[in-house]
Structure formats: structure tokens, C-alpha cells
Enzyme design. Structure first.
Site, short mmCIF file in Angstrom:
data_model
loop_
_atom_site.label_atom_id
_atom_site.label_comp_id
_atom_site.label_asym_id
_atom_site.label_seq_id
_atom_site.Cartn_x
_atom_site.Cartn_y
_atom_site.Cartn_z
N HIS A 44 78.67 42.54 4.73
CA HIS A 44 77.60 42.89 5.69
C HIS A 44 77.57 44.37 6.03
CE1 HIS A 44 78.15 38.52 6.77
NE2 HIS A 44 76.90 38.61 6.39
N HIS A 45 78.64 45.10 5.75
CA HIS A 45 78.75 46.53 6.03
C HIS A 45 78.47 46.83 7.51
CE1 HIS A 45 78.78 46.71 1.70
NE2 HIS A 45 77.57 46.18 1.67
N CYS A 46 78.96 45.97 8.39
CA CYS A 46 78.78 46.10 9.85
C CYS A 46 77.30 46.14 10.24
CB CYS A 46 79.50 47.33 10.38
SG CYS A 46 81.29 47.24 10.13
N ALA A 47 76.48 45.43 9.51
CA ALA A 47 75.03 45.43 9.78
C ALA A 47 74.48 44.01 9.72
CB ALA A 47 74.32 46.32 8.78
N GLN A 48 75.17 43.05 10.38
CA GLN A 48 74.75 41.66 10.33
C GLN A 48 73.32 41.45 10.83
OE1 GLN A 48 77.72 42.68 11.41
NE2 GLN A 48 79.33 41.33 10.66
#
Length: 92
Positions: A44-48
Site C-alpha cells: 500500500h506504500h502507506c496510502a491505503q
């Protein structure tokens, strides 16, 4: 090669490229990449919230730098294609 979808639409995309592969789970590609010593991020690359908005369960991200050579980039693309073909042939 299966469909690659580059995420984002910046004309100034330089060294960070996020993408998805149609029909291939990001974790499967990341696992193979680790085995063949390719550095790639997945998830998710801290972008949920953004992933939910675009209905994605995750993506892949490659980071290039000033120090990467054309040969290294070609190697990455070759190994990415190899990984996709390996997964495709295994599940057909």
C-alpha cells in the site's frame, strides 16, 4: 508482456515509478524479485485510502537514481518480464 499500468500522470515522473500488472499479484512479483536480487517495493506504500479510492489491493514501486545505468534498467525490465512469464506459465 501483460498489461502494465503506470500509476499517476505526472509528466515530471523521474525516479519513482509505481505500477500494477494486470492478472499478477504485486506480492508474487515482489517475492520473485527478492529471490533474483531486484530491489522493488510492494503493498500500500502507506496510502491505503488512495488504494481504496482507486480500487487497488496494492502496487509495485521501483526507485531509480542518478547512479543506475541503462544496463541495470534493462536488466530490471528483462527480469520483470521473466517473472511475469514464470507466473503466467505456472498458473495456466
Amino acid at each position: 508482456m501483460r498489461s502494465v499500468k503506470i500509476l499517476g500522470n505526472s509528466r515530471k515522473r523521474e525516479s519513482l515509478i509505481s505500477f500494477t500488472l494486470e492478472g499478477v499479484h504485486h506480492s508474487d512479483i515482489a517475492m520473485i524479485a527478492r529471490i533474483i536480487l531486484i530491489a522493488i517495493r510492494n503493498g500500500h506504500h502507506c496510502a491505503q485510502p488512495l488504494m481504496r479510492y482507486f480500487d487497488l489491493n496494492g502496487s509495485l514501486r521501483v526507485s531509480l537514481s542518478l547512479f543506475n545505468t541503462k544496463e541495470e534498467i534493462d536488466y530490471f525490465i528483462e527480469k520483470l518480464q521473466f517473472s511475469i512469464e514464470m507466473l503466467k506459465n505456472r498458473f495456466i
